[in-house]
Motif scaffolding. Structure first.
Motif, short mmCIF file in Angstrom:
data_model
loop_
_atom_site.label_atom_id
_atom_site.label_comp_id
_atom_site.label_asym_id
_atom_site.label_seq_id
_atom_site.Cartn_x
_atom_site.Cartn_y
_atom_site.Cartn_z
N LEU A 202 -22.01 -24.75 38.57
CA LEU A 202 -20.97 -24.41 37.60
C LEU A 202 -21.12 -25.23 36.33
N ALA A 203 -21.40 -26.52 36.49
CA ALA A 203 -21.58 -27.39 35.32
C ALA A 203 -22.73 -26.88 34.45
N ARG A 204 -23.81 -26.51 35.08
CA ARG A 204 -24.97 -26.00 34.34
C ARG A 204 -24.66 -24.66 33.68
N GLU A 205 -24.06 -23.75 34.43
CA GLU A 205 -23.76 -22.41 33.91
C GLU A 205 -22.82 -22.45 32.72
N TYR A 206 -21.82 -23.30 32.78
CA TYR A 206 -20.79 -23.34 31.73
C TYR A 206 -20.99 -24.49 30.76
N ARG A 207 -22.12 -25.19 30.91
CA ARG A 207 -22.51 -26.25 29.98
C ARG A 207 -21.40 -27.29 29.80
N VAL A 208 -20.92 -27.80 30.93
CA VAL A 208 -19.93 -28.87 30.92
C VAL A 208 -20.48 -30.03 31.74
N PRO A 209 -20.01 -31.23 31.45
CA PRO A 209 -20.49 -32.38 32.22
C PRO A 209 -20.15 -32.25 33.71
N VAL B 249 -10.86 -22.75 41.40
CA VAL B 249 -11.60 -21.51 41.32
C VAL B 249 -11.62 -20.97 42.74
N SER B 250 -10.89 -19.89 42.96
CA SER B 250 -10.72 -19.35 44.30
C SER B 250 -11.76 -18.28 44.60
N GLY B 251 -12.16 -18.21 45.87
CA GLY B 251 -13.09 -17.18 46.30
C GLY B 251 -14.53 -17.43 45.90
N VAL B 252 -14.90 -18.68 45.80
CA VAL B 252 -16.26 -19.05 45.40
C VAL B 252 -17.22 -18.87 46.58
N ASP B 253 -18.35 -18.29 46.32
CA ASP B 253 -19.38 -18.14 47.34
C ASP B 253 -19.80 -19.51 47.84
N ARG B 254 -20.05 -19.62 49.14
CA ARG B 254 -20.40 -20.90 49.77
C ARG B 254 -21.69 -21.49 49.21
N ARG B 255 -22.55 -20.66 48.64
CA ARG B 255 -23.82 -21.16 48.10
C ARG B 255 -23.68 -21.80 46.73
N VAL B 256 -22.56 -21.56 46.05
CA VAL B 256 -22.36 -22.13 44.71
C VAL B 256 -21.98 -23.60 44.82
N ARG B 257 -22.70 -24.43 44.10
CA ARG B 257 -22.44 -25.87 44.10
C ARG B 257 -21.75 -26.26 42.79
N PRO B 258 -20.99 -27.33 42.79
CA PRO B 258 -20.37 -27.79 41.54
C PRO B 258 -21.39 -27.96 40.42
#
Length: 118
Positions: free
Chosen positions: A15-22, A3-12
């Motif tokens: 993403l897991a929580r937002e997209y409901r993946v482990p 995932v390119s161009g991700v804001d530095r404040r976004v943590r893995p």
């Protein structure tokens, strides 16, 4: 997956929580690129990642209206040895967005053809 161009404040974990993946799936299989700030630097960041992994085929996913320019930039950054497949996510952009994107596409294509900023 990159995932390119991700804001530095976004943590893995975000993403897991937002997209409901482990979280383990994100940790194992998703790289976050944080250097890119525009389409051209997205292509450069992605090209480095592709080379590091030795991939010969990549799938570019972006909005449908942005796909032609994003693909053009990525192909230019990767060269002919890597196949770039594009998937445009359907959207409903405003007319101004389409006109602006078309102008950017034409200007960048001319720049690449003439070797300016390549």
């Amino acid at each position: 997956m990159l995932v390119s161009g991700v804001d530095r404040r976004v943590r893995p974990a975000d993403l897991a929580r937002e997209y409901r993946v482990p979280r383990a799936l994100i940790a194992c299989c998703v790289d976050l690129g944080r250097e890119a700030v525009d389409t051209r630097s997205n292509a450069e960041e992605t090209a480095r990642w592709v080379r590091e992994h030795g991939y010969r085929t990549v799938r570019l996913v972006t909005s449908d209206w942005h796909l032609p320019r994003a693909r053009m930039e990525l192909v230019a950054a990767l060269g002919p040895q890597v196949v770039v497949l594009g998937d445009g996510v359907p959207s409903e952009p405003r007319l101004g967005t389409l006109v602006n994107e078309y102008n950017k596409l034409i200007l960048r294509r001319i720049a690449l053809w003439t070797g300016i900023g390549a």
